[in-house]
Design an enzyme around this catalytic site. Sequence first.
Site, PDB file in Angstrom:
ATOM      1  N   CYS A  64     -81.688  -7.970  42.152  1.00  0.00           N
ATOM      2  CA  CYS A  64     -82.448  -6.710  42.279  1.00  0.00           C
ATOM      3  C   CYS A  64     -83.381  -6.759  43.393  1.00  0.00           C
ATOM      4  O   CYS A  64     -83.852  -5.654  43.696  1.00  0.00           O
ATOM      5  CB  CYS A  64     -83.106  -6.509  40.825  1.00  0.00           C
ATOM      6  SG  CYS A  64     -82.165  -6.227  39.502  1.00  0.00           S
TER       7      CYS A  64
ATOM      8  N   VAL B 178     -65.771 -22.840  38.249  1.00  0.00           N
ATOM      9  CA  VAL B 178     -64.980 -23.117  37.210  1.00  0.00           C
ATOM     10  C   VAL B 178     -63.809 -22.150  37.477  1.00  0.00           C
ATOM     11  O   VAL B 178     -63.821 -21.041  37.579  1.00  0.00           O
ATOM     12  CB  VAL B 178     -65.582 -22.659  35.692  1.00  0.00           C
ATOM     13  CG1 VAL B 178     -64.459 -22.748  34.593  1.00  0.00           C
ATOM     14  CG2 VAL B 178     -66.919 -23.689  35.430  1.00  0.00           C
TER      15      VAL B 178
ATOM     16  N   TRP C 188    -101.772  16.653  28.543  1.00  0.00           N
ATOM     17  CA  TRP C 188    -100.754  16.851  28.109  1.00  0.00           C
ATOM     18  C   TRP C 188     -99.800  16.049  29.158  1.00  0.00           C
ATOM     19  O   TRP C 188     -99.421  16.310  30.008  1.00  0.00           O
ATOM     20  CB  TRP C 188    -100.017  18.255  27.628  1.00  0.00           C
ATOM     21  CG  TRP C 188    -100.541  18.675  26.542  1.00  0.00           C
ATOM     22  CD1 TRP C 188    -101.614  19.382  26.266  1.00  0.00           C
ATOM     23  CD2 TRP C 188     -99.980  18.509  25.287  1.00  0.00           C
ATOM     24  NE1 TRP C 188    -101.765  19.767  25.090  1.00  0.00           N
ATOM     25  CE2 TRP C 188    -100.636  19.292  24.183  1.00  0.00           C
ATOM     26  CE3 TRP C 188     -98.869  17.691  24.513  1.00  0.00           C
ATOM     27  CZ2 TRP C 188    -100.402  19.223  22.873  1.00  0.00           C
ATOM     28  CZ3 TRP C 188     -98.666  17.876  23.290  1.00  0.00           C
ATOM     29  CH2 TRP C 188     -99.391  18.535  22.344  1.00  0.00           C
TER      30      TRP C 188
ATOM     31  N   ARG D 149     -92.107  18.803  23.947  1.00  0.00           N
ATOM     32  CA  ARG D 149     -92.567  20.332  23.169  1.00  0.00           C
ATOM     33  C   ARG D 149     -91.584  21.293  23.562  1.00  0.00           C
ATOM     34  O   ARG D 149     -91.136  22.106  22.557  1.00  0.00           O
ATOM     35  CB  ARG D 149     -94.056  20.784  23.843  1.00  0.00           C
ATOM     36  CG  ARG D 149     -95.258  19.993  23.394  1.00  0.00           C
ATOM     37  CD  ARG D 149     -96.537  20.206  23.737  1.00  0.00           C
ATOM     38  NE  ARG D 149     -97.064  21.766  23.207  1.00  0.00           N
ATOM     39  CZ  ARG D 149     -97.655  22.253  24.001  1.00  0.00           C
ATOM     40  NH1 ARG D 149     -98.555  21.790  24.762  1.00  0.00           N
ATOM     41  NH2 ARG D 149     -98.145  23.600  23.542  1.00  0.00           N
TER      42      ARG D 149
END
Length: 470
Positions: A57, A94, A450, A458
């Site tokens: 990342c 592998v 808020w 809301r």
Amino acid sequence: MNMSAARGVPGTRERLVVIGGDAAGMSAASQARRLKGAAELEIVAFERGHFTSFSACGIPYWVGGDVTDRDQLIARTAEEHRARDIDLRMRTEVVEIDVAGARVRARDVESGDQYWTSYDKLVIATGARPIRPDMPGADAPDVHGVQTLDDGQALIDTLTRTRGRRAVVVGAGYIGVEMAEALINRGYEVTVVNRGSEPMSTLDPDMGRLVHEAMEGLGITMVDDAEVTKVLTGEDGRVRAVATEDAEYPADVVVLGIGVRPETTLARAAGLPLGDHGGLLTDLAMRVRGHENIWAGGDCVEVLDLVSGRERHIALGTHANKHGQVIGTNAAGGYATFPGVVGTAVSKVCDLEIARTGLREKDARRAGLQYVTATIESTSRAGYYPNASTMTVKMLAERRTGRLLGVQIVGREGAGKRVDIAAVALTAGMTVEQMTSLDLGYAPPFSPVWDPVLVAARKASKAVNAGTSQ
């Protein structure tokens, strides 16, 4: 005596074989070693690349110069793993899993020598592979995928060598957007060619449009609804442009950001169970379904989406490290589970933060859910506080129950990590009405009275009650 033949025999130690030396594989090996010493458990790990336990990342930020040293992306070196009694074999791939014989066949990448190693317990952590389009010119030396540190180094070498300053990024998902920023930071003229209607297909198109506008504001040329059909090269074999059906876009370097697929070639050949997305299927303990002593984790597996109840493939280091912890605990005789995910992800392009969790609208429709939506604009801080920035929050809720289904956020500083509020609410199965009462931290430098997520909740709650999207 063969280790596999020694199962259950007092005084013998078991052998744990790990395929893959990055996040999931080495987290599993390290956790198993913490719980069981070398006298009880032998651990052999195979990694085909040059590096182990690295942050994929972080590659775009290394390419872009925010991270100055490649080694800063390596959490633990091969020598550090070996010092903890883990037999880590680098540059060893592998090539076959023999489930019936409880053994794997490995090949030394440098010499080509091959040999078998038996196991009592097996961990498959083969990761994902970049999607590379099958088209003319895709194998040109200036066309780069970005998945490993080797890939990142090859791209930096090209950027250092090339005289031109034009770059084309193919794809506008997380990697494509982040690589566009990295190239802008290096002074390149950047064109992003995206076959979708808007960048960031992990968002709904209306939210993706905000990303599109912000990227164009940074000087990035956005080409949507277009698919690259070939890479054009000059007489010297170097890239000169990419072509779509309708146009050509000059390029000195091309970066592929189309996405990844689970690397399950070995698992498929061994007859292990795969899901609809090509990833290995496991139980809650990350044990491969139907196989008592085989586990799998990281980008090669599919995981349960806790919101839709369906299996998904999500390639993220956060999940891979958690998978490894669970696998290592179980392989060492303990007990741990990985219950699933809600699909949380966050990214940025320059100062624009992009976040999502849960379902998009098309995910909800695919799952057969009826839903309402609510979209609001708010600020990261109290409006009167200096440097308050705007953000847009979109929320999905189930129509009748009001259960939160998903949240998307696009904005500037302080926007992205707000998605964690919604991720917790999704995991807890909260309704949007319940969310409106969450006791979140408030002070003018951090939030309006808020919080934007609560404002969206809301509005979504009102939409649920009214039965309409708002």
